[in-house]
Scaffold this motif. Structure first.
Motif, PDB file in Angstrom:
ATOM      1  N   ARG A 118       1.118  -0.902   0.089  1.00  0.00           N
ATOM      2  CA  ARG A 118      -0.470   0.515  -0.139  1.00  0.00           C
ATOM      3  C   ARG A 118       0.774   0.875  -0.390  1.00  0.00           C
ATOM      4  O   ARG A 118       0.682   1.934  -0.610  1.00  0.00           O
ATOM      5  N   THR A 119       1.911   0.969   0.749  1.00  0.00           N
ATOM      6  CA  THR A 119       2.965   2.058   0.357  1.00  0.00           C
ATOM      7  C   THR A 119       3.177   2.549  -0.616  1.00  0.00           C
ATOM      8  O   THR A 119       3.354   3.783  -1.296  1.00  0.00           O
ATOM      9  N   ASN A 120       3.635   1.158  -1.588  1.00  0.00           N
ATOM     10  CA  ASN A 120       4.533   1.847  -2.432  1.00  0.00           C
ATOM     11  C   ASN A 120       3.418   2.508  -3.195  1.00  0.00           C
ATOM     12  O   ASN A 120       3.396   2.798  -4.018  1.00  0.00           O
ATOM     13  N   ARG A 121       2.439   1.470  -3.307  1.00  0.00           N
ATOM     14  CA  ARG A 121       1.168   2.386  -4.114  1.00  0.00           C
ATOM     15  C   ARG A 121       1.164   3.741  -4.316  1.00  0.00           C
ATOM     16  O   ARG A 121       0.516   4.465  -5.105  1.00  0.00           O
ATOM     17  N   LEU A 122       1.322   4.480  -3.516  1.00  0.00           N
ATOM     18  CA  LEU A 122       0.754   5.273  -2.906  1.00  0.00           C
ATOM     19  C   LEU A 122       1.891   6.420  -2.957  1.00  0.00           C
ATOM     20  O   LEU A 122       1.199   7.266  -4.275  1.00  0.00           O
ATOM     21  N   LEU A 123       3.453   6.070  -3.165  1.00  0.00           N
ATOM     22  CA  LEU A 123       4.314   6.557  -3.444  1.00  0.00           C
ATOM     23  C   LEU A 123       3.804   6.251  -5.340  1.00  0.00           C
ATOM     24  O   LEU A 123       4.408   7.527  -5.440  1.00  0.00           O
ATOM     25  N   GLU A 124       3.728   6.068  -5.827  1.00  0.00           N
ATOM     26  CA  GLU A 124       3.773   5.309  -7.179  1.00  0.00           C
ATOM     27  C   GLU A 124       2.599   6.699  -7.614  1.00  0.00           C
ATOM     28  O   GLU A 124       2.350   7.261  -8.673  1.00  0.00           O
ATOM     29  N   ALA A 135      -1.855  13.261 -11.451  1.00  0.00           N
ATOM     30  CA  ALA A 135      -3.107  12.998 -11.368  1.00  0.00           C
ATOM     31  C   ALA A 135      -2.956  13.538  -9.666  1.00  0.00           C
ATOM     32  O   ALA A 135      -3.555  14.361  -8.964  1.00  0.00           O
ATOM     33  N   TYR A 136      -1.576  13.313  -9.088  1.00  0.00           N
ATOM     34  CA  TYR A 136      -1.649  13.773  -7.958  1.00  0.00           C
ATOM     35  C   TYR A 136      -1.789  15.493  -7.459  1.00  0.00           C
ATOM     36  O   TYR A 136      -1.488  16.012  -7.032  1.00  0.00           O
ATOM     37  N   LYS A 137      -0.724  15.903  -8.630  1.00  0.00           N
ATOM     38  CA  LYS A 137      -0.091  16.998  -8.689  1.00  0.00           C
ATOM     39  C   LYS A 137      -0.781  17.898  -9.226  1.00  0.00           C
ATOM     40  O   LYS A 137      -0.988  19.043  -8.457  1.00  0.00           O
ATOM     41  N   GLU A 138      -2.287  17.135  -9.539  1.00  0.00           N
ATOM     42  CA  GLU A 138      -3.689  18.059 -10.369  1.00  0.00           C
ATOM     43  C   GLU A 138      -4.254  18.674  -8.873  1.00  0.00           C
ATOM     44  O   GLU A 138      -5.409  19.003  -9.529  1.00  0.00           O
ATOM     45  N   LEU A 139      -3.691  17.038  -7.696  1.00  0.00           N
ATOM     46  CA  LEU A 139      -5.142  17.286  -7.177  1.00  0.00           C
ATOM     47  C   LEU A 139      -4.777  18.887  -5.738  1.00  0.00           C
ATOM     48  O   LEU A 139      -3.767  19.925  -5.481  1.00  0.00           O
ATOM     49  N   GLN A 197      -2.554  17.188  -0.838  1.00  0.00           N
ATOM     50  CA  GLN A 197      -1.803  16.833  -1.699  1.00  0.00           C
ATOM     51  C   GLN A 197      -0.505  16.370  -0.340  1.00  0.00           C
ATOM     52  O   GLN A 197      -0.120  15.569   0.099  1.00  0.00           O
ATOM     53  N   LYS A 198      -0.374  17.544   0.951  1.00  0.00           N
ATOM     54  CA  LYS A 198      -0.417  17.714   2.087  1.00  0.00           C
ATOM     55  C   LYS A 198      -0.412  16.401   3.038  1.00  0.00           C
ATOM     56  O   LYS A 198       0.363  15.448   3.620  1.00  0.00           O
ATOM     57  N   LEU A 199      -2.022  16.072   2.448  1.00  0.00           N
ATOM     58  CA  LEU A 199      -1.858  15.042   3.216  1.00  0.00           C
ATOM     59  C   LEU A 199      -1.780  14.055   3.715  1.00  0.00           C
ATOM     60  O   LEU A 199      -1.905  13.051   4.237  1.00  0.00           O
ATOM     61  N   LEU A 200      -1.427  13.516   1.896  1.00  0.00           N
ATOM     62  CA  LEU A 200      -1.042  12.243   1.100  1.00  0.00           C
ATOM     63  C   LEU A 200       0.095  12.329   2.049  1.00  0.00           C
ATOM     64  O   LEU A 200       0.193  10.896   2.129  1.00  0.00           O
ATOM     65  N   TYR A 245       4.402   8.998   5.474  1.00  0.00           N
ATOM     66  CA  TYR A 245       5.250   9.176   5.798  1.00  0.00           C
ATOM     67  C   TYR A 245       4.987   8.588   6.906  1.00  0.00           C
ATOM     68  O   TYR A 245       5.967   7.771   7.626  1.00  0.00           O
ATOM     69  N   HIS A 246       4.040   9.348   7.429  1.00  0.00           N
ATOM     70  CA  HIS A 246       3.173   8.013   8.298  1.00  0.00           C
ATOM     71  C   HIS A 246       3.285   6.607   8.482  1.00  0.00           C
ATOM     72  O   HIS A 246       3.960   5.453   8.734  1.00  0.00           O
ATOM     73  N   MET A 247       2.800   6.369   7.571  1.00  0.00           N
ATOM     74  CA  MET A 247       2.349   4.667   6.288  1.00  0.00           C
ATOM     75  C   MET A 247       4.400   4.343   6.578  1.00  0.00           C
ATOM     76  O   MET A 247       4.389   2.513   6.969  1.00  0.00           O
ATOM     77  N   SER A 248       4.832   4.314   6.315  1.00  0.00           N
ATOM     78  CA  SER A 248       6.838   4.740   5.902  1.00  0.00           C
ATOM     79  C   SER A 248       7.643   4.191   7.416  1.00  0.00           C
ATOM     80  O   SER A 248       7.875   3.176   8.127  1.00  0.00           O
ATOM     81  N   ASN A 249       6.663   5.571   8.795  1.00  0.00           N
ATOM     82  CA  ASN A 249       7.169   4.925   9.694  1.00  0.00           C
ATOM     83  C   ASN A 249       6.398   3.651  10.331  1.00  0.00           C
ATOM     84  O   ASN A 249       7.643   2.693  10.894  1.00  0.00           O
ATOM     85  N   TYR A 250       5.464   3.562  10.275  1.00  0.00           N
ATOM     86  CA  TYR A 250       5.072   2.485  10.466  1.00  0.00           C
ATOM     87  C   TYR A 250       5.429   1.025   9.856  1.00  0.00           C
ATOM     88  O   TYR A 250       5.449  -0.191  10.920  1.00  0.00           O
ATOM     89  N   ARG A 251       5.671   0.752   8.653  1.00  0.00           N
ATOM     90  CA  ARG A 251       6.840  -0.248   8.754  1.00  0.00           C
ATOM     91  C   ARG A 251       7.516  -0.262   8.817  1.00  0.00           C
ATOM     92  O   ARG A 251       8.262  -1.303   9.524  1.00  0.00           O
ATOM     93  N   TYR A 252       8.519   0.858   9.177  1.00  0.00           N
ATOM     94  CA  TYR A 252       8.985   0.405   9.719  1.00  0.00           C
ATOM     95  C   TYR A 252       9.793   0.140  11.663  1.00  0.00           C
ATOM     96  O   TYR A 252      10.341  -0.823  11.788  1.00  0.00           O
ATOM     97  N   ILE A 253       8.532   0.145  12.118  1.00  0.00           N
ATOM     98  CA  ILE A 253       8.213  -0.008  13.477  1.00  0.00           C
ATOM     99  C   ILE A 253       8.459  -2.262  12.726  1.00  0.00           C
ATOM    100  O   ILE A 253       8.543  -2.518  14.326  1.00  0.00           O
ATOM    101  N   LEU A 254       7.331  -2.009  12.105  1.00  0.00           N
ATOM    102  CA  LEU A 254       6.960  -3.406  12.112  1.00  0.00           C
ATOM    103  C   LEU A 254       8.423  -4.634  11.341  1.00  0.00           C
ATOM    104  O   LEU A 254       8.739  -6.070  12.583  1.00  0.00           O
ATOM    105  N   GLN A 255       8.940  -4.094  10.968  1.00  0.00           N
ATOM    106  CA  GLN A 255      10.281  -4.433  10.322  1.00  0.00           C
ATOM    107  C   GLN A 255      11.511  -4.696  11.700  1.00  0.00           C
ATOM    108  O   GLN A 255      11.660  -5.750  11.511  1.00  0.00           O
TER     109      GLN A 255
END
Length: 72
Positions: A18-24, A30-34, A39-42, A47-57
């Motif tokens: 899911r994190t990789n899909r969001l980064l893509e 489409a993202y740039k047109e938001l 854009q800031k919220l995404l 950022y938080h998804m990546s941190n959570y993934r790091y903690i799980l790892q």
């Protein structure tokens, strides 16, 4: 492997996808047109998804290390 560890690994793998899909998506027109706020919220979400993934790892590494240390 215990059930909780299996679920932990599965959660980390799912979150990685899911994190990789969001980064893509964040690299598309489409993202740039938001609106800027969206854009800031995404970006914050990513950022938080990546941190959570790091903690799980880190939890996975810790469990694997402890499991391997007990056997020696």
């Amino acid at each position: 492997m215990s059930d909780w560890f299996t679920r932990l690994v599965a959660e980390k793998e799912d979150l990685s996808l899911r994190t990789n899909r969001l980064l893509e998506f964040m690299n598309t027109e489409a993202y740039k047109e938001l609106p800027e706020l969206d854009q800031k919220l995404l970006a914050q979400q990513q950022y938080h998804m990546s941190n959570y993934r790091y903690i799980l790892q880190q939890r996975i590494y810790k469990y694997a290390y402890e499991r391997d240390s007990v056997g020696t």
